[in-house]
Design a protein around this motif. Structure first.
Motif, PDB file in Angstrom:
ATOM      1  N   ILE A  21       0.848  -1.191   0.000  1.00  0.00           N
ATOM      2  CA  ILE A  21       0.000   0.000   0.000  1.00  0.00           C
ATOM      3  C   ILE A  21       0.885   1.242   0.000  1.00  0.00           C
ATOM      4  CG2 ILE A  21      -1.649   1.349   1.359  1.00  0.00           C
ATOM      5  CD1 ILE A  21      -2.896  -1.259   2.266  1.00  0.00           C
ATOM      6  N   TYR A  22       0.571   2.172  -0.888  1.00  0.00           N
ATOM      7  CA  TYR A  22       1.274   3.456  -0.907  1.00  0.00           C
ATOM      8  C   TYR A  22       0.644   4.338   0.168  1.00  0.00           C
ATOM      9  CZ  TYR A  22       3.231   1.978  -5.387  1.00  0.00           C
ATOM     10  OH  TYR A  22       3.899   1.295  -6.386  1.00  0.00           O
ATOM     11  N   ASP A  23       1.288   4.384   1.321  1.00  0.00           N
ATOM     12  CA  ASP A  23       0.709   5.087   2.465  1.00  0.00           C
ATOM     13  C   ASP A  23       0.442   6.562   2.174  1.00  0.00           C
ATOM     14  OD1 ASP A  23       0.750   2.779   4.026  1.00  0.00           O
ATOM     15  OD2 ASP A  23       2.787   3.164   4.736  1.00  0.00           O
ATOM     16  N   SER A  24       1.293   7.170   1.362  1.00  0.00           N
ATOM     17  CA  SER A  24       1.129   8.597   1.066  1.00  0.00           C
ATOM     18  C   SER A  24      -0.104   8.875   0.210  1.00  0.00           C
ATOM     19  CB  SER A  24       2.373   9.137   0.356  1.00  0.00           C
ATOM     20  OG  SER A  24       2.636   8.399  -0.822  1.00  0.00           O
ATOM     21  N   SER A  25      -0.664   7.833  -0.398  1.00  0.00           N
ATOM     22  CA  SER A  25      -1.823   8.031  -1.273  1.00  0.00           C
ATOM     23  C   SER A  25      -3.148   8.013  -0.518  1.00  0.00           C
ATOM     24  CB  SER A  25      -1.857   6.944  -2.356  1.00  0.00           C
ATOM     25  OG  SER A  25      -2.204   5.680  -1.803  1.00  0.00           O
ATOM     26  N   VAL A  26      -3.145   7.570   0.717  1.00  0.00           N
ATOM     27  CA  VAL A  26      -4.404   7.378   1.448  1.00  0.00           C
ATOM     28  C   VAL A  26      -5.101   8.719   1.671  1.00  0.00           C
ATOM     29  CG1 VAL A  26      -5.476   6.509   3.552  1.00  0.00           C
ATOM     30  CG2 VAL A  26      -3.476   5.337   2.591  1.00  0.00           C
ATOM     31  N   ASN A  31     -17.255   9.430   3.762  1.00  0.00           N
ATOM     32  CA  ASN A  31     -17.065   8.163   4.478  1.00  0.00           C
ATOM     33  C   ASN A  31     -16.366   7.113   3.613  1.00  0.00           C
ATOM     34  OD1 ASN A  31     -19.083   7.646   2.662  1.00  0.00           O
ATOM     35  ND2 ASN A  31     -20.642   7.081   4.166  1.00  0.00           N
ATOM     36  N   VAL A  32     -15.644   7.590   2.600  1.00  0.00           N
ATOM     37  CA  VAL A  32     -14.956   6.702   1.661  1.00  0.00           C
ATOM     38  C   VAL A  32     -13.444   6.914   1.765  1.00  0.00           C
ATOM     39  CG1 VAL A  32     -14.624   6.130  -0.775  1.00  0.00           C
ATOM     40  CG2 VAL A  32     -16.910   6.673   0.076  1.00  0.00           C
ATOM     41  N   THR A  33     -12.697   5.824   1.729  1.00  0.00           N
ATOM     42  CA  THR A  33     -11.237   5.887   1.760  1.00  0.00           C
ATOM     43  C   THR A  33     -10.675   5.460   0.410  1.00  0.00           C
ATOM     44  OG1 THR A  33     -11.192   5.364   4.129  1.00  0.00           O
ATOM     45  CG2 THR A  33      -9.149   5.047   2.900  1.00  0.00           C
ATOM     46  N   PHE A  34      -9.824   6.310  -0.160  1.00  0.00           N
ATOM     47  CA  PHE A  34      -9.143   6.027  -1.424  1.00  0.00           C
ATOM     48  C   PHE A  34      -7.668   5.753  -1.136  1.00  0.00           C
ATOM     49  CE2 PHE A  34     -12.663   8.716  -2.574  1.00  0.00           C
ATOM     50  CZ  PHE A  34     -13.005   8.427  -3.882  1.00  0.00           C
ATOM     51  N   PHE A  35      -7.065   4.851  -1.888  1.00  0.00           N
ATOM     52  CA  PHE A  35      -5.609   4.715  -1.857  1.00  0.00           C
ATOM     53  C   PHE A  35      -5.149   3.855  -3.031  1.00  0.00           C
ATOM     54  CE2 PHE A  35      -7.284   1.351   0.890  1.00  0.00           C
ATOM     55  CZ  PHE A  35      -6.602   0.214   0.470  1.00  0.00           C
ATOM     56  N   LEU A  36      -3.852   3.890  -3.256  1.00  0.00           N
ATOM     57  CA  LEU A  36      -3.238   3.058  -4.287  1.00  0.00           C
ATOM     58  C   LEU A  36      -2.465   1.926  -3.628  1.00  0.00           C
ATOM     59  CD1 LEU A  36      -1.784   5.583  -6.895  1.00  0.00           C
ATOM     60  CD2 LEU A  36      -3.644   3.961  -7.264  1.00  0.00           C
ATOM     61  N   MET A  37      -2.450   0.798  -4.298  1.00  0.00           N
ATOM     62  CA  MET A  37      -1.639  -0.320  -3.844  1.00  0.00           C
ATOM     63  C   MET A  37      -0.958  -0.950  -5.052  1.00  0.00           C
ATOM     64  SD  MET A  37      -4.157  -3.586  -3.201  1.00  0.00           S
ATOM     65  CE  MET A  37      -4.863  -4.494  -4.591  1.00  0.00           C
ATOM     66  N   VAL A 158       0.597  11.702  -8.900  1.00  0.00           N
ATOM     67  CA  VAL A 158       0.233  12.724  -7.912  1.00  0.00           C
ATOM     68  C   VAL A 158      -0.597  12.094  -6.796  1.00  0.00           C
ATOM     69  CG1 VAL A 158      -1.196  14.784  -7.570  1.00  0.00           C
ATOM     70  CG2 VAL A 158       0.392  14.670  -9.501  1.00  0.00           C
ATOM     71  N   PHE A 159      -1.511  11.223  -7.170  1.00  0.00           N
ATOM     72  CA  PHE A 159      -2.316  10.497  -6.188  1.00  0.00           C
ATOM     73  C   PHE A 159      -1.423   9.613  -5.322  1.00  0.00           C
ATOM     74  CE2 PHE A 159      -5.696   6.907  -5.791  1.00  0.00           C
ATOM     75  CZ  PHE A 159      -5.995   7.299  -4.495  1.00  0.00           C
ATOM     76  N   GLN A 160      -0.521   8.892  -5.956  1.00  0.00           N
ATOM     77  CA  GLN A 160       0.373   7.982  -5.234  1.00  0.00           C
ATOM     78  C   GLN A 160       1.199   8.718  -4.182  1.00  0.00           C
ATOM     79  OE1 GLN A 160       2.887   5.309  -7.630  1.00  0.00           O
ATOM     80  NE2 GLN A 160       4.621   5.892  -6.340  1.00  0.00           N
ATOM     81  N   GLU A 161       1.692   9.901  -4.550  1.00  0.00           N
ATOM     82  CA  GLU A 161       2.563  10.650  -3.647  1.00  0.00           C
ATOM     83  C   GLU A 161       1.796  11.546  -2.684  1.00  0.00           C
ATOM     84  OE1 GLU A 161       5.996  10.326  -3.426  1.00  0.00           O
ATOM     85  OE2 GLU A 161       5.483   8.574  -4.652  1.00  0.00           O
ATOM     86  N   GLY A 162       0.477  11.622  -2.845  1.00  0.00           N
ATOM     87  CA  GLY A 162      -0.307  12.497  -1.982  1.00  0.00           C
ATOM     88  C   GLY A 162       0.067  13.956  -2.148  1.00  0.00           C
ATOM     89  N   TYR A 163       0.400  14.344  -3.375  1.00  0.00           N
ATOM     90  CA  TYR A 163       0.881  15.701  -3.642  1.00  0.00           C
ATOM     91  C   TYR A 163      -0.304  16.633  -3.880  1.00  0.00           C
ATOM     92  CZ  TYR A 163       3.598  19.482  -5.689  1.00  0.00           C
ATOM     93  OH  TYR A 163       4.170  20.700  -5.948  1.00  0.00           O
ATOM     94  N   ARG A 164      -0.443  17.642  -3.032  1.00  0.00           N
ATOM     95  CA  ARG A 164      -1.616  18.517  -3.090  1.00  0.00           C
ATOM     96  C   ARG A 164      -1.267  19.986  -3.315  1.00  0.00           C
ATOM     97  NH1 ARG A 164      -2.606  14.166  -0.191  1.00  0.00           N
ATOM     98  NH2 ARG A 164      -4.701  13.278  -0.013  1.00  0.00           N
ATOM     99  N   ASP A 165      -0.036  20.265  -3.727  1.00  0.00           N
ATOM    100  CA  ASP A 165       0.391  21.653  -3.896  1.00  0.00           C
ATOM    101  C   ASP A 165       0.178  22.187  -5.312  1.00  0.00           C
ATOM    102  OD1 ASP A 165       1.128  21.724  -1.258  1.00  0.00           O
ATOM    103  OD2 ASP A 165       3.213  21.181  -1.643  1.00  0.00           O
ATOM    104  N   GLY A 166      -0.397  21.379  -6.181  1.00  0.00           N
ATOM    105  CA  GLY A 166      -0.722  21.843  -7.522  1.00  0.00           C
ATOM    106  C   GLY A 166       0.378  21.610  -8.540  1.00  0.00           C
TER     107      GLY A 166
END
Length: 240
Positions: A21-26, A31-37, A158-166
């Protein structure tokens, strides 16, 4: 959220399935949880949602597997394909590019679709705004990629890394209307036109008489302006 991930991991461990699991993607949305694995060598998206009163955010994704983790939680697994990437950008806006404006930026240009996570980690340290999707049509053809492929690969990274700075997306070296349309439909936010086919490389060597003749021979009807308009637009103007 941590409990949800722990339940998912234990469920798959019990099935003897080897996942990472890519922890940074969670990320949670309602009430829904998204992540990549990653399972074996394939990256996949997972959505975990309550069995009762499930949120509709997952209804337009195309699942390849679904099941129950326990009485309270269900899960769905999705391939990282075009349809799911498109829906991802709708559900998680940080995975779609922005208009860059006058913000100082740096272009990265992942040519094969595998390097963007590393680029993101680098720009985080530098504190600059990245143009993560940056590739010319010529390069896309040589690497057998489409504008949509480039955009999708960046969104998943971007999703995998949890990058939210644009980030921005630059469609580079565009020469035809067809290429402009293709990159526009893929969601690019910046367009670099390549007029090199129309540039006279010998112009630096022309004398004044030849320059005037060449100027008069320009296809004014195609340019949708006349000589006076051109002078008013550019003569004695300062551009920054």
């Amino acid at each position: 959220m941590k409990d949800t991930i722990r339940i998912f991991k234990r469920f798959f461990e019990d099935q003897k399935r080897d996942i990472k699991i890519y922890d940074s993607s969670v990320v949670e949305k309602g009430n829904v949880t998204f992540f990549l694995m990653r399972e074996k060598y394939e990256r996949k998206m997972v959505i975990i949602y309550p069995s009762r009163n499930p949120d509709d955010v997952h209804k337009n994704f195309i699942a390849e597997e679904e099941g129950k983790l326990n009485k309270a939680l269900n899960y769905k697994i999705y391939s990282c394909n075009d349809q799911n990437a498109s829906e991802l950008r709708k559900q998680l806006p940080f995975t779609r590019p922005q208009v860059i404006g006058l913000t100082p930026a740096i272009g990265t240009g992942d040519r094969v679709g595998l390097a963007t996570p590393g680029h993101i980690r680098a720009v985080r340290k530098l504190g600059v705004f990245p143009v993560l999707a940056l590739q010319s049509i010529r390069e896309m053809k040589r690497t057998f990629r489409s504008p949509q492929d480039v955009m999708n690969d960046v969104s998943w990274a971007v999703f995998q890394e949890g990058y939210r700075d644009g980030f921005a997306a630059d469609a580079d070296h565009l020469k035809t209307e067809r290429d402009i349309r293709a990159t526009f439909e893929a969601g690019f936010t910046m367009y670099t036109i390549d007029p090199s086919d129309y540039v006279d490389d010998e112009a630096d060597e022309y004398d004044l008489k030849m320059l005037k003749e060449k100027f008069e021979q320009l296809p004014w009807s195609d340019l949708a302006c006349d000589r006076k308009d051109l002078f008013e637009m550019y003569l004695e103007k300062e551009f920054k």
